[in-house]
Design a protein around this motif. Structure first.
Motif, PDB file in Angstrom:
ATOM      1  N   UNK A 198       0.838  -1.212   0.000  1.00 32.78           N
ATOM      2  CA  UNK A 198       0.000   0.000   0.000  1.00 32.78           C
ATOM      3  C   UNK A 198       0.873   1.261   0.000  1.00 32.78           C
ATOM      4  N   UNK A 199       0.405   2.280  -0.724  1.00 27.46           N
ATOM      5  CA  UNK A 199       1.132   3.541  -0.828  1.00 27.46           C
ATOM      6  C   UNK A 199       1.046   4.329   0.475  1.00 27.46           C
ATOM      7  N   UNK A 200       2.099   5.129   0.775  1.00 24.57           N
ATOM      8  CA  UNK A 200       2.108   6.059   1.900  1.00 24.57           C
ATOM      9  C   UNK A 200       1.910   5.326   3.217  1.00 24.57           C
ATOM     10  N   UNK A 201       2.678   4.237   3.434  1.00 25.84           N
ATOM     11  CA  UNK A 201       2.554   3.423   4.639  1.00 25.84           C
ATOM     12  C   UNK A 201       3.659   3.727   5.652  1.00 25.84           C
ATOM     13  N   UNK A 202       4.862   4.099   5.147  1.00 23.12           N
ATOM     14  CA  UNK A 202       6.014   4.279   6.035  1.00 23.12           C
ATOM     15  C   UNK A 202       6.189   5.725   6.494  1.00 23.12           C
ATOM     16  N   UNK A 203       5.808   6.695   5.646  1.00 22.37           N
ATOM     17  CA  UNK A 203       6.088   8.107   5.961  1.00 22.37           C
ATOM     18  C   UNK A 203       5.491   8.568   7.278  1.00 22.37           C
ATOM     19  N   UNK A 204       4.220   8.217   7.613  1.00 23.34           N
ATOM     20  CA  UNK A 204       3.691   8.668   8.909  1.00 23.34           C
ATOM     21  C   UNK A 204       4.485   8.130  10.098  1.00 23.34           C
ATOM     22  N   UNK A 205       5.035   6.919   9.979  1.00 19.63           N
ATOM     23  CA  UNK A 205       5.817   6.356  11.081  1.00 19.63           C
ATOM     24  C   UNK A 205       7.161   7.065  11.192  1.00 19.63           C
ATOM     25  N   UNK A 206       7.778   7.371  10.029  1.00 20.86           N
ATOM     26  CA  UNK A 206       9.048   8.128  10.052  1.00 20.86           C
ATOM     27  C   UNK A 206       8.814   9.511  10.640  1.00 20.86           C
ATOM     28  N   UNK A 207       7.688  10.118  10.246  1.00 25.73           N
ATOM     29  CA  UNK A 207       7.353  11.454  10.791  1.00 25.73           C
ATOM     30  C   UNK A 207       7.184  11.381  12.302  1.00 25.73           C
ATOM     31  N   UNK A 208       6.529  10.308  12.789  1.00 31.70           N
ATOM     32  CA  UNK A 208       6.355  10.128  14.228  1.00 31.70           C
ATOM     33  C   UNK A 208       7.704   9.987  14.926  1.00 31.70           C
ATOM     34  N   UNK A 209       8.686   9.281  14.275  1.00 29.23           N
ATOM     35  CA  UNK A 209      10.025   9.103  14.855  1.00 29.23           C
ATOM     36  C   UNK A 209      10.752  10.443  15.001  1.00 29.23           C
ATOM     37  N   UNK A 210      10.458  11.359  14.077  1.00 28.66           N
ATOM     38  CA  UNK A 210      11.119  12.679  14.167  1.00 28.66           C
ATOM     39  C   UNK A 210      10.419  13.557  15.194  1.00 28.66           C
ATOM     40  N   UNK A 211       9.087  13.668  15.080  1.00 31.05           N
ATOM     41  CA  UNK A 211       8.345  14.610  15.921  1.00 31.05           C
ATOM     42  C   UNK A 211       8.333  14.204  17.396  1.00 31.05           C
ATOM     43  N   UNK A 212       8.251  12.892  17.661  1.00 36.94           N
ATOM     44  CA  UNK A 212       8.156  12.427  19.051  1.00 36.94           C
ATOM     45  C   UNK A 212       9.427  11.741  19.531  1.00 36.94           C
ATOM     46  N   UNK A 213      10.458  11.728  18.672  1.00 33.80           N
ATOM     47  CA  UNK A 213      11.696  11.083  19.070  1.00 33.80           C
ATOM     48  C   UNK A 213      12.895  12.015  18.955  1.00 33.80           C
ATOM     49  N   UNK A 214      13.314  12.294  17.738  1.00 33.41           N
ATOM     50  CA  UNK A 214      14.507  13.103  17.491  1.00 33.41           C
ATOM     51  C   UNK A 214      14.356  14.506  18.077  1.00 33.41           C
ATOM     52  N   UNK A 215      13.168  15.100  17.928  1.00 30.10           N
ATOM     53  CA  UNK A 215      12.979  16.475  18.404  1.00 30.10           C
ATOM     54  C   UNK A 215      13.079  16.576  19.934  1.00 30.10           C
ATOM     55  N   UNK A 216      13.011  15.432  20.630  1.00 31.69           N
ATOM     56  CA  UNK A 216      13.071  15.456  22.092  1.00 31.69           C
ATOM     57  C   UNK A 216      14.381  14.895  22.634  1.00 31.69           C
ATOM     58  N   UNK A 217      15.411  14.788  21.750  1.00 36.67           N
ATOM     59  CA  UNK A 217      16.712  14.336  22.238  1.00 36.67           C
ATOM     60  C   UNK A 217      17.287  15.375  23.204  1.00 36.67           C
ATOM     61  N   UNK A 218      18.067  14.895  24.172  1.00 37.11           N
ATOM     62  CA  UNK A 218      18.673  15.804  25.125  1.00 37.11           C
ATOM     63  C   UNK A 218      19.701  16.692  24.438  1.00 37.11           C
ATOM     64  N   UNK A 219      19.940  17.866  25.028  1.00 36.08           N
ATOM     65  CA  UNK A 219      20.860  18.838  24.423  1.00 36.08           C
ATOM     66  C   UNK A 219      22.254  18.241  24.346  1.00 36.08           C
ATOM     67  N   UNK A 220      22.837  18.422  23.182  1.00 36.33           N
ATOM     68  CA  UNK A 220      24.170  17.877  22.956  1.00 36.33           C
ATOM     69  C   UNK A 220      24.162  16.475  22.382  1.00 36.33           C
ATOM     70  N   UNK A 221      22.989  15.792  22.423  1.00 35.15           N
ATOM     71  CA  UNK A 221      22.894  14.419  21.873  1.00 35.15           C
ATOM     72  C   UNK A 221      22.431  14.495  20.431  1.00 35.15           C
ATOM     73  N   UNK A 222      23.155  13.860  19.536  1.00 36.80           N
ATOM     74  CA  UNK A 222      22.805  13.894  18.126  1.00 36.80           C
ATOM     75  C   UNK A 222      21.781  12.788  17.824  1.00 36.80           C
TER      76      UNK A 222
END
Length: 574
Positions: free
Chosen positions: A465-489
């Motif tokens: 099915x089309x457009x199946x992975x992008x929402x999960x990747x977006x969730x990984x950025x918005x609720x994961x990467x954006x909340x990394x501690x300062x100085x952590x890449x």
């Protein structure tokens, strides 16, 4: 049987179903009652036959015993003449007196018994006290020495019945008149065999067999069955039967009497094939009556089924007309039974269908107009691609490489997302869409996170099915990467693993740890926008309950969302 059931439920007319159903309902009790009546009549006939056999053997035994007792009494009477016994005891000393006694009293009495009793053939007396025969009846014992019955009477004095060479006779020891303890001779009374056992020919029943046997198992008289083999079988069994009673096998019924006083036994037997003739008459009568009942019932069932099915057949004809497109049919009957309700409802339905057809025609025209508008709207995505391409080339000419790259990535992202309006794409296109999205996000986040790809070259042509992975990747950025501690890449890892039956996609992020309850809520409850819950529902719609999205923490502490789908799509999105 299965074919008949399928035909009965799916293809047979209602009238045939009624006829078959009624016949089954009627045949079962008719068959049960007929079978029951036949077996009861058969058992009664067998019981009656056994009773007749018992009565017959009792009658024959009674007559035979009467003959035996009469001759026993005659023998006893003749042997009790005291004057004769005194003369016989001294016969060798006074022959004249013995002859005189024989002529005056003994022989007249003997002749009287012989002439008055049709069974008596002759009477003889054998004595050791005379040397020559005297008259017609008195003979020396030398003429009978060596006979079994002679030896018997040297030890025992009671009467003995003997069957020898076709002759039947009774013998009794004569005792002296003084002490009644010294044997002085043997009296022998012989009977006519045919007359004596004449009762065997009485009480004939079903061509029965009857047999009289002495204590030495010699057959004195018999009437044989017509079935010689069965007669032979029965005779072979007779020596084994020691007690009175009835014996039954599958081939015959045999009745045995008790032992007579003289040691004889009587057997009476009937071939069951003779009984079968009467049983067959009962069976034919039962079948005839059942067949007559069945014929009458069949006629009544035919008439009743025709009456009941006529209205249904009329309804069927109306349904066929409706099936051919003739909706203006009048099937209302005014009846209120089940068939009337169905007919009235069918009439209402046909009118409504006619109205709906007109309504569908109108809606069809409106739908065509709507499709025309949608066709015009399809120009918009192409306009978007063309506009982004123009911006990209203008940025290149203005040496704005970063703007050109972002614009190119946007064009690629929307091209893969829109997928020419199709819901199904290839794994390679879906992964390309993820790459474009992550590249755009990396640029907008000033390259604050890294991306790792573990994608094999195999399995990229499978459909999904089309457009199946992008929402999960977006969730990984918005609720994961954006909340990394300062100085952590930040780090996002994209894995693709095709296996035997399933395709696995795993999206990792090193954002903050999430509680298990929160992960379950993300997976199972709808959120704002097009979230993971919607992805879960789409996967289940395409692949079933055994596929979907799961979440957990990997061994290296990263949050991981796993997408599991089948290699083959089993459903289509509505």
């Amino acid at each position: 049987m299965k074919k008949f059931i399928d035909w009965y439920y799916g293809k047979a007319t209602i009238r045939k179903k009624l006829v078959i159903s009624y016949l089954v309902l009627v045949l079962v009790p008719v068959f049960v009652l007929g079978n029951y009546s036949y077996h009861i009549a058969r058992e009664n006939l067998l019981t009656q036959t056994k009773g007749t056999i018992e009565n017959s053997i009792s009658s024959i035994a009674y007559n035979l015993k009467a003959n035996i007792e009469r001759e026993d009494d005659n023998l006893k009477y003749l042997s009790y003449n005291s004057t004769f016994r005194e003369r016989l005891r001294t016969g060798s000393k006074n022959v004249t007196a013995l002859v005189k006694e024989m002529n005056q009293s003994v022989e007249p009495v003997f002749w009287y018994f012989i002439t008055s009793d049709r069974n008596i053939k002759g009477i003889e007396i054998f004595s050791p006290h005379i040397e020559n025969a005297i008259g017609s009846f008195l003979k020396p014992e030398e003429e009978c020495k060596g006979e079994d019955w002679y030896d018997y009477h040297q030890k025992k004095f009671n009467a003995l019945w003997t069957f020898e060479d076709g002759n039947i006779f009774a013998t009794r020891t004569l005792l002296d008149a003084a002490t009644s303890s010294e044997p002085i001779g043997i009296m022998k009374l012989e009977v006519y065999p045919d007359r004596f056992v004449e009762p065997l020919s009485q009480a004939q029943f079903l061509k029965n067999g009857v047999l009289l046997m002495d204590g030495e198992q010699q057959i004195i008289g018999a009437r044989e069955l017509e079935n010689a083999e069965l007669e032979k079988e029965i005779r072979q069994r007779l020596p084994e039967i020691t007690e009175a009673g009835q014996y039954e096998t599958k081939d015959y019924i045999l009745s045995a009497s008790g032992e007579f006083e003289n040691g004889w036994r009587l057997f009476y037997y009937v071939d069951k094939q003779e009984i079968a003739g009467d049983i067959n008459k009962i069976f034919r009568s039962t079948v005839l009556v059942s067949a007559a009942c069945l014929l009458i019932i069949t006629v009544l069932i035919s008439v009743i089924s025709r009456i009941l099915s006529s209205r249904i057949l009329k309804l069927k004809q109306c349904a066929e007309k409706v099936g051919q497109g003739e909706f203006d049919v009048d099937v209302e009957t005014g009846y209120t039974d089940e068939i009337g309700v169905v007919a009235n409802s069918f009439g209402v339905m046909s009118r409504k269908i006619n109205e709906m057809i007109n309504e569908v025609y109108r809606l069809g025209m409106e739908k065509r107009a709507t499709e025309l508008k949608a066709l015009q709207a399809m120009i918009n995505p192409h306009f978007l691609y063309n506009s982004l391409s123009s911006i990209k080339w203008k940025a290149i000419r203005a040496d704005q490489d970063e703007i050109a790259d972002i614009t190119g990535l946007l064009a690629k992202f929307y091209r893969t997302v829109l997928n020419e309006g199709k819901q199904i794409t290839k794994v390679a296109n879906e992964l390309e869409n993820v790459r474009s999205y992550l590249e755009i996000q990396s640029r907008t986040h000033e390259n604050s996170f890294d991306v790792e790809y573990q994608i094999p070259d195999l399995g990229l042509d499978f459909e999904m099915p089309n457009f199946l992975l992008q929402p999960i990747v977006e969730n990984a950025i918005c609720h994961g990467i954006d909340y990394c501690e300062e100085g952590e890449r930040g780090l996002i890892r994209v894995e693709y693993a095709p296996e035997e039956e399933y395709l696995y996609f795993r999206i990792y992020n090193n954002g903050p740890d999430l509680e298990e309850a929160h992960l379950k809520k993300v997976l199972n409850e709808p959120g704002k926008g097009y979230g993971i819950y919607n992805i879960q529902e789409r996967i289940r719609m395409y692949y079933g309950e055994d596929c979907g999205v799961t979440a957990g923490v990997s061994k290296d502490g990263m949050i991981c969302f796993t997408i599991k789908i089948k290699k083959e799509i089993t459903g289509r999105e509505a």
